[in-house]
Write an enzyme that holds these catalytic residues in place. Structure first.
Site, PDB file in Angstrom:
ATOM      1  N   GLY A 119       0.821  -1.202   0.000  1.00  0.00           N
ATOM      2  CA  GLY A 119       0.000   0.000   0.000  1.00  0.00           C
ATOM      3  C   GLY A 119       0.856   1.254   0.000  1.00  0.00           C
ATOM      4  CE1 TYR A 146       0.876   4.111   8.856  1.00  0.00           C
ATOM      5  CE2 TYR A 146      -0.021   2.424   7.400  1.00  0.00           C
ATOM      6  CZ  TYR A 146       1.049   2.978   8.083  1.00  0.00           C
ATOM      7  OH  TYR A 146       2.300   2.421   7.977  1.00  0.00           O
ATOM      8  CG  ASP A 242      -5.343   4.088   1.267  1.00  0.00           C
ATOM      9  OD1 ASP A 242      -5.537   2.876   1.043  1.00  0.00           O
ATOM     10  OD2 ASP A 242      -4.404   4.508   1.961  1.00  0.00           O
ATOM     11  CD  GLU A 243     -12.154   1.421  -1.531  1.00  0.00           C
ATOM     12  OE1 GLU A 243     -12.290   0.367  -0.869  1.00  0.00           O
ATOM     13  OE2 GLU A 243     -13.080   2.240  -1.705  1.00  0.00           O
ATOM     14  CB  VAL A 244      -4.436  -0.045   1.075  1.00  0.00           C
ATOM     15  CG1 VAL A 244      -3.490  -1.047   1.717  1.00  0.00           C
ATOM     16  CG2 VAL A 244      -3.767   0.643  -0.106  1.00  0.00           C
ATOM     17  CE  LYS A 245      -6.526  -2.465   8.635  1.00  0.00           C
ATOM     18  NZ  LYS A 245      -5.906  -1.660   9.703  1.00  0.00           N
ATOM     19  CB  THR A 299      14.221  -5.120  -9.478  1.00  0.00           C
ATOM     20  OG1 THR A 299      15.190  -4.075  -9.453  1.00  0.00           O
ATOM     21  CG2 THR A 299      14.627  -6.169 -10.501  1.00  0.00           C
TER      22      THR A 299
HETATM   23  C1  LIG Z   1      -5.566   2.391   4.446  1.00  0.00           C
HETATM   24  C2  LIG Z   1      -4.145   1.948   4.322  1.00  0.00           C
HETATM   25  N1  LIG Z   1      -3.402   2.438   3.325  1.00  0.00           N
HETATM   26  C3  LIG Z   1      -2.126   2.086   3.157  1.00  0.00           C
HETATM   27  C4  LIG Z   1      -1.524   1.205   4.020  1.00  0.00           C
HETATM   28  C5  LIG Z   1      -0.088   0.833   3.825  1.00  0.00           C
HETATM   29  O1  LIG Z   1      -0.016  -0.449   3.307  1.00  0.00           O
HETATM   30  P1  LIG Z   1       1.317  -1.303   3.466  1.00  0.00           P
HETATM   31  O2  LIG Z   1       1.530  -1.521   4.915  1.00  0.00           O
HETATM   32  O3  LIG Z   1       1.015  -2.547   2.710  1.00  0.00           O
HETATM   33  O4  LIG Z   1       2.408  -0.530   2.836  1.00  0.00           O
HETATM   34  C6  LIG Z   1      -2.257   0.669   5.074  1.00  0.00           C
HETATM   35  C7  LIG Z   1      -1.627  -0.262   6.038  1.00  0.00           C
HETATM   36  O5  LIG Z   1      -2.068  -0.448   7.133  1.00  0.00           O
HETATM   37  C8  LIG Z   1      -3.604   1.047   5.229  1.00  0.00           C
HETATM   38  O6  LIG Z   1      -4.351   0.573   6.239  1.00  0.00           O
END
Ligand SMILES: Cc1ncc(COP(=O)(O)O)c(C=O)c1O
Length: 442
Positions: A119, A146, A242-245, A299
């Site tokens: 993320g 975050y 940010d849809e990472v989580k 890489t």
């Molecule tokens: C909403 C969000 N974005 C980004 C990240 C960062 O992801 P990563 O730890 O895989 O780099 C996180 C990690 O907790 C997160 O919750």
């Protein structure tokens, strides 16, 4: 009372070796968990003890631990000598993964996909691209947000900036997240503050979580995200979601922002996308992600093994049943938490509020005796671990419940029984300051 003094055990030995060799900067520890294996919603520690994982490794294993289809796909990819890199050669799995992400995630024509490792790099690349594409430098992010642990993504992360862990990124501003806890008039005041910043026409992008997760499972006020979309459009600012989580099925929809009826310009994904392997993605306009060529190089991004895992994840999401399960089990979890809160168990008085959507639930705790809410949550997580449940504290004293999307009703019930016991024990003073002292947490 069960205790987990690991001295002399395999788990204890492993934890001691870890302390001697693995860098502290990459640890976020709350209790001495070791992992020797896992299956579905369960992990097994180095002593052979089984724990129910209500964190899904901070959501990285959305499909559960030890997923057989992922293991087969990754094994096949590696055994066939899959490409290790997309830097200077392309390969079928990477192109297919990008094609399928573009099909699944709605957006305007002429988009590209950046494939990354985490993320953190996804958000960094997204924000850099927005700056270049707009010719503006400013970034708006939110307190308690975050977005990553390094570079620009860390520099716009309210969680860490507030804890003094990182310098704020130049030209970025952290504003108040208009949360569902605010009155309409309070939320509008904060929305107006965002508008004033956007009207300066110096802001390249707003980066926002559709639910702030590490900040404590904070839900957006219903007016916030639609208003943000409109203000970004009016001011030529790019909206990065940010849809990472929260993304990829966790809230009962593919993307969490779908619940708000909003289409962002850029979507960042990670964690569950790789099913435990390093894989992230940015899906956004070609104008953000194509230029300048060769400006975001690592890489092994887009390597065949990570892409193979990602393709299995997308197959499962396309099928839809795990997304339906996340919605249904989210309701089961919420009902169980509310039942606990209404009970006369000693731990029930520690529960302030339940927030979240689907399988992203936050249990906000109250101060207990002389302990503030943060310490109470650290003690509750520690005790839950001793009893056999993995759950992590987030925000200001919340416990984050984000089990694998595949969790069963029976596992929800078992996990909540363990959590209820942990809260009872904490309410009765079973965990001391010394117990949690070795674990720095956030
Ligand atoms: C909403 C969000 N974005 C980004 C990240 C960062 O992801 P990563 O730890 O895989 O780099 C996180 C990690 O907790 C997160 O919750």
């Amino acid at each position: 009372m069960t205790t987990t003094a690991h001295n002399g055990s395999a788990a204890g030995d492993l934890a001691a070796r870890d302390a001697d060799v693995i860098a502290g900067v990459e640890k976020l520890r709350f209790f001495p968990l070791t992992i020797a294996g896992g299956n579905g919603s369960e992990v097994t520690d180095a002593d052979g003890r089984t724990l129910l994982d209500f964190s899904a490794a901070w959501t990285a294993v959305g499909l559960g631990h030890g997923n057989a289809a992922v293991a087969d796909a990754v094994r096949d990819a590696l055994a066939s000598g899959c490409s290790a890199s997309i830097l200077s050669a392309t390969h079928e799995r990477a192109v297919l993964l990008a094609e399928r992400l573009l099909q699944m995630i709605p957006g305007k024509p002429d988009r590209r996909v950046y494939l990354g490792h985490a993320g953190t790099d996804a958000n960094d690349v997204a924000l850099r691209g927005c700056r270049r594409a707009t010719g503006r430098q400013g970034v708006i992010a939110f307190s308690n947000g975050y977005h990553g642990g390094l570079g620009l993504a860390q520099g716009v992360s309210g969680v860490h900036v507030e804890s003094g862990g990182a310098d704020a990124a130049a030209d970025s501003v952290l504003l108040t997240y208009p949360s569902a806890a605010l009155t309409d008039s309070e939320a509008r005041t904060h929305i107006d503050q965002i508008r004033r910043h956007l009207q300066t026409q110096t802001i390249a992008a707003v980066i926002v979580e559709p639910i702030q997760s590490d900040g404590g499972i904070i839900m957006p006020h219903p007016e916030f995200l639609p208003a943000l979309r409109q203000m970004c459009t009016e001011t030529g600012t790019l909206l990065v979601c940010d849809e990472v989580k929260a993304g990829l099925g966790r809230t009962g929809r593919l993307l969490a922002i779908e619940h708000n009826g909003v289409q962002p310009d850029v979507v960042t994904l990670g964690k569950a996308l790789g099913a435990g392997l390093p894989l992230s993605a940015v899906v956004g306009p070609a104008s953000v992600l194509d230029e300048p060529a060769a400006s975001a190089l690592m890489t092994t991004t887009g390597n065949g093994a990570s892409c193979a895992a990602g393709l299995v994840v997308l197959d499962e999401l396309d099928d839809g049943s795990i997304i339906d399960n996340a919605a249904a089990m989210g309701e089961v979890l919420t009902a169980l938490i509310n039942q606990l809160r209404a009970s006369d168990r000693p731990g029930a008085r520690l529960i302030d509020e339940v927030r979240g959507r689907g399988l992203m639930q936050g249990l906000q705790l109250l101060p207990n005796g002389t302990d503030d809410a943060l310490t109470t949550s650290a003690k509750a997580a520690f005790r839950a671990f001793e009893l056999g449940l993995v759950v992590y504290p987030v925000g200001d004293g919340a416990l984050e419940l984000t089990p694998p999307l595949t969790i069963s009703r029976g596992e929800c019930v078992r996990g909540m029984e363990l959590l209820a016991q942990a809260l009872d024990d904490v309410a009765e003073g079973a965990v001391s300051d010394a117990d949690i002292a070795p674990y720095a947490g956030w």
